[in-house]
Design an enzyme around this catalytic site. Structure first.
Site, PDB file in Angstrom:
ATOM      1  N   LYS A 156     -20.265 -20.208  -8.430  1.00 49.16           N
ATOM      2  CA  LYS A 156     -20.780 -20.619  -7.115  1.00 49.16           C
ATOM      3  C   LYS A 156     -22.074 -19.909  -6.746  1.00 49.16           C
ATOM      4  CE  LYS A 156     -16.222 -22.000  -5.464  1.00 49.16           C
ATOM      5  NZ  LYS A 156     -15.188 -21.869  -4.409  1.00 49.16           N
ATOM      6  N   HIS A 162       6.234  -0.743   2.130  1.00 45.52           N
ATOM      7  CA  HIS A 162       5.330  -0.673   0.989  1.00 45.52           C
ATOM      8  C   HIS A 162       6.088  -0.517  -0.315  1.00 45.52           C
ATOM      9  CE1 HIS A 162       2.061   0.987   3.884  1.00 45.52           C
ATOM     10  NE2 HIS A 162       1.966  -0.319   3.765  1.00 45.52           N
ATOM     11  N   GLU A 175       4.321   8.686   4.604  1.00 47.60           N
ATOM     12  CA  GLU A 175       5.562   7.931   4.678  1.00 47.60           C
ATOM     13  C   GLU A 175       6.460   8.317   3.509  1.00 47.60           C
ATOM     14  OE1 GLU A 175       4.213   3.872   4.620  1.00 47.60           O
ATOM     15  OE2 GLU A 175       4.055   3.790   2.453  1.00 47.60           O
ATOM     16  N   THR A 233     -15.996 -16.536  -1.291  1.00 46.20           N
ATOM     17  CA  THR A 233     -15.858 -17.937  -0.909  1.00 46.20           C
ATOM     18  C   THR A 233     -14.415 -18.332  -0.603  1.00 46.20           C
ATOM     19  OG1 THR A 233     -15.693 -18.628  -3.225  1.00 46.20           O
ATOM     20  CG2 THR A 233     -17.891 -18.652  -2.220  1.00 46.20           C
ATOM     21  N   TYR A 257      -3.774   2.202  12.902  1.00 47.33           N
ATOM     22  CA  TYR A 257      -4.296   1.640  14.138  1.00 47.33           C
ATOM     23  C   TYR A 257      -3.631   2.281  15.359  1.00 47.33           C
ATOM     24  CZ  TYR A 257      -5.284  -1.845  10.512  1.00 47.33           C
ATOM     25  OH  TYR A 257      -5.656  -2.458   9.340  1.00 47.33           O
ATOM     26  N   ILE A 304      -8.491  -4.640  -1.372  1.00 39.37           N
ATOM     27  CA  ILE A 304      -7.607  -5.004  -0.266  1.00 39.37           C
ATOM     28  C   ILE A 304      -6.352  -5.717  -0.772  1.00 39.37           C
ATOM     29  CG2 ILE A 304      -7.472  -6.240   1.937  1.00 39.37           C
ATOM     30  CD1 ILE A 304      -9.522  -3.948   1.877  1.00 39.37           C
ATOM     31  N   THR A 305      -6.436  -6.371  -1.888  1.00 38.14           N
ATOM     32  CA  THR A 305      -5.369  -7.219  -2.425  1.00 38.14           C
ATOM     33  C   THR A 305      -4.031  -6.498  -2.513  1.00 38.14           C
ATOM     34  OG1 THR A 305      -7.042  -8.318  -3.780  1.00 38.14           O
ATOM     35  CG2 THR A 305      -4.726  -8.718  -4.345  1.00 38.14           C
ATOM     36  N   GLU A 306      -2.968  -7.166  -2.040  1.00 41.30           N
ATOM     37  CA  GLU A 306      -1.622  -6.616  -2.186  1.00 41.30           C
ATOM     38  C   GLU A 306      -0.890  -7.348  -3.303  1.00 41.30           C
ATOM     39  OE1 GLU A 306       1.074  -7.319   1.078  1.00 41.30           O
ATOM     40  OE2 GLU A 306      -0.038  -9.089   1.705  1.00 41.30           O
TER      41      GLU A 306
END
Length: 290
Positions: A43, A247, A209, A17, A159, A96-98
């Site tokens: 929710k 990073h 890297e 959400t 990508y 996904i959280t950084e």
């Protein structure tokens, strides 16, 4: 075939959400990913893009049979979200959280392994098996189904490499962004073995890297265990010692973790190293005799 995700993946979105969770849930669903639910405490009963919302992961798994989770929650809550997913019966967790604190990642990773689950991330773009499933924030339009497996510490370089592979006629079996933090879940050696065992993956592209020794360990692993063609690009050749580049894990310290050391390790293992990302397709084609 593919690795980790496919048409049978049943996905829930933790933090569905929120702004990012709802946006990417819609994109994943539109791509064809089987998004069966989402979670947001308090929710339950709501829907997001037609996707049912549950209070907890356990509730979502019980109702939907979900086996995979993707996490879009703020960094202070990411550890709890990862551990809740493992505790709720999820077998593949993509965070996904950084900005997740290293100690939180260590604790979550240990708990996830104890529960017999797998983790990708944190601070990663996720993964995609083209034409089957996408979990994360990948730009799906550049991917094409094919035989090249992709493993990368960098989202944007993933990508670039994938775009060049697709333009050269080399589609992808699965592309995985492992994340750029000092501590993450599945890493080069784990994924190299999965691609080696996948009958429909015929070659592997790796993007490394600066920082740490993961690439050096991967080079040794490739030499000893991987029979398929591999081509590598290592970013950060101009990075000065002690300078963090992009990073949290991309930092050269105590004279180790340099691009030169990583490149030398791959070359010693007989793995061709690209000077530019655009060279990877040709390096693979030479080994594939195409």
């Amino acid at each position: 075939m593919s690795i980790l995700i496919n048409k049978n993946t049943r996905l829930i979105v933790q933090g569905i959400t929120g702004r990012d969770g709802s946006f990417h849930a819609a994109k994943m669903k539109n791509y064809g990913t089987n998004v069966v639910g989402g979670t947001s405490p308090g929710k339950a009963g709501q829907t997001v893009e037609g996707i049912p919302v549950f209070n907890t992961v356990k509730d979502a798994v019980r109702a939907t049979g979900a086996n995979t989770s993707v996490i879009f929650v703020p960094a202070p809550f990411a550890k709890d979200a990862m551990m809740e997913a493992a505790d709720g019966g999820i077998k593949l967790i993509i965070c996904i959280t950084e900005g997740v604190p290293v100690i939180d990642a260590v604790e979550a990773q240990r708990y996830i392994r104890m529960k017999g689950a797998q983790l990708i991330g944190p601070n990663c773009p996720g993964l995609i098996s083209p034409d089957e499933s996408m979990v994360g924030i990948m730009p799906t339009n550049i991917f094409r189904k094919g035989g090249t497996g992709v493993i990368s510490r960098s989202g944007t370089l993933t990508y670039e490499v994938v775009y060049n592979l697709t333009q050269a006629g080399l589609g992808q079996s699965t592309a995985v962004g492992v994340g750029g933090d000092p501590v993450v879940g599945l890493y080069f050696e784990d994924l190299l073995q999965m691609f080696e065992d996948d009958p429909d993956t015929d070659s592997i592209a790796m993007i490394g890297e600066i920082g740490g020794d993961a690439e050096e360990r991967a080079a040794r692993f490739i030499k000893e265990h991987v029979t398929k063609p591999v081509a590598v690009f290592v970013s950060g050749r101009q990075a000065p010692p002690g300078k963090q580049m992009g990073h949290a894990g991309a930092i050269i310290s105590s004279g180790s973790g340099t691009a030169a050391e990583k490149i030398a390790a791959f070359e010693a293992a007989g793995v061709p190293v690209a000077n530019e990302t655009s060279e990877i397709p040709e390096l693979l084609k030479k080994q594939l005799n195409r």
